[in-house]
Write a protein that holds these residues in place. Structure first.
Motif, PDB file in Angstrom:
ATOM      1  N   ARG A  10      42.643  26.471  -3.973  1.00 42.67           N
ATOM      2  CA  ARG A  10      43.804  25.593  -4.165  1.00 42.67           C
ATOM      3  C   ARG A  10      43.595  24.614  -5.319  1.00 42.67           C
ATOM      4  NH1 ARG A  10      44.887  20.661  -1.869  1.00 42.67           N
ATOM      5  NH2 ARG A  10      43.062  20.885  -0.533  1.00 42.67           N
TER       6      ARG A  10
ATOM      7  N   GLU B  46      48.368  25.534  -8.822  1.00 39.61           N
ATOM      8  CA  GLU B  46      48.595  24.099  -8.638  1.00 39.61           C
ATOM      9  C   GLU B  46      47.755  23.249  -9.582  1.00 39.61           C
ATOM     10  OE1 GLU B  46      47.681  26.225  -6.341  1.00 39.61           O
ATOM     11  OE2 GLU B  46      49.038  26.184  -4.618  1.00 39.61           O
TER      12      GLU B  46
ATOM     13  N   SER C  87      42.124  17.368 -13.383  1.00 41.37           N
ATOM     14  CA  SER C  87      41.606  18.368 -12.451  1.00 41.37           C
ATOM     15  C   SER C  87      40.459  17.767 -11.644  1.00 41.37           C
ATOM     16  CB  SER C  87      41.146  19.619 -13.201  1.00 41.37           C
ATOM     17  OG  SER C  87      40.245  19.295 -14.232  1.00 41.37           O
TER      18      SER C  87
END
Length: 260
Positions: free
Chosen positions: A147, A153, A212
């Motif tokens: 994920r 995403e 990130s």
């Protein structure tokens, strides 16, 4: 740049090479291959350097290697086959982790180290490695990886301009499976000894817009403080691959390091 295939033992290895002069090795990340990560800067670099951009065995594929130390050994074997004794290492993301490991294992072969939105190999306790390997925590680790690091995403977190995401990265993130995640987890939990810090000069290049997980700009600043001979250059309006989103600014920072 020319793509060639050479044999390392019985195993073929693909590598892009071009230019002449002192060697600079470009190590791509885990989302795609060398062309997706470095095509925006190789033409400029090969005017003054021998540029080497290997296609690393994909960390999430069955052909991947079992540890970061194994990747460093693979790279050393590749450079020897190419007749390169010493090089400046430039690694992005996963490539930065491999570059750090290589510089620690083979300091005599590292002329300098450049980490681009990346960091040293992670270290985990024996207990945590057991938990993530043998219990339901494994499913949690695998799910988080899918994920937060290898799922679609991550794109708005990792890129300032979504229009500049290389197509190969889109394909990888769209097709990443649980089996792929398991292979990555195995490498992260390989249990090898901690890599020693690199000796000599280190440049950290960081796209400021990278959000990130794991390493943000604050983490980059902490890493700079922990490395005695290091310098941090941040690039505005660039994310996890600043060489793709802001190649001119990236090259300016890199060439400044190479000149010094």
């Amino acid at each position: 740049m020319e793509l060639k295939t050479i044999l390392l033992g019985q195993r073929p290895a693909r590598v892009w090479t071009g230019g002449s002069g002192e060697a600079i090795v470009l190590l791509h990340g885990g989302w795609a291959g060398a062309e997706a990560y470095w095509s925006t800067v190789t033409d400029d670099l090969e005017r003054t350097h021998l540029v080497v951009a290997p296609e690393l065995p994909r960390i999430h594929s069955p052909e991947g290697l079992p540890s970061f130390g194994a990747y460093a050994s693979w790279l050393a074997e590749l450079l020897t086959a190419l007749g390169i004794e010493r090089a400046t290492l430039v690694g992005n993301s996963l490539g930065a982790t491999i570059a750090w490991r290589f510089a620690g294992q083979y300091p005599e072969r590292s002329a300098g180290l450049v980490l681009v939105n990346g960091y040293q190999p992670p270290g985990y306790s024996k207990m945590l490695r057991w938990l993530a390997g043998e219990t339901p925590i494994r499913r949690l680790a695998r799910g988080n990886l899918q994920r937060l690091h290898f799922g679609p995403e991550v794109l708005p977190l990792a890129f300032h301009d979504r229009a500049k995401v290389p197509a190969e990265i889109l394909r990888t993130l769209d097709g990443f499976t649980a089996a792929d995640a398991d292979r990555v987890v195995d490498v992260l939990l390989s249990g090898e000894e901690a890599a020693p810090p690199p000796k000599g000069s280190v440049l950290l290049i960081f796209g400021e817009a990278d959000r990130s997980p794991v390493l943000d700009k604050h983490g980059a600043r902490k890493m700079r403080l922990s490395l005695e001979q290091s310098r941090l250059v941040t690039i505005p309006e660039a994310g996890h691959l600043p060489q793709i989103e802001r190649p001119a600014e990236f090259l300016r920072a890199l060439r400044g390091f190479l000149t010094r």
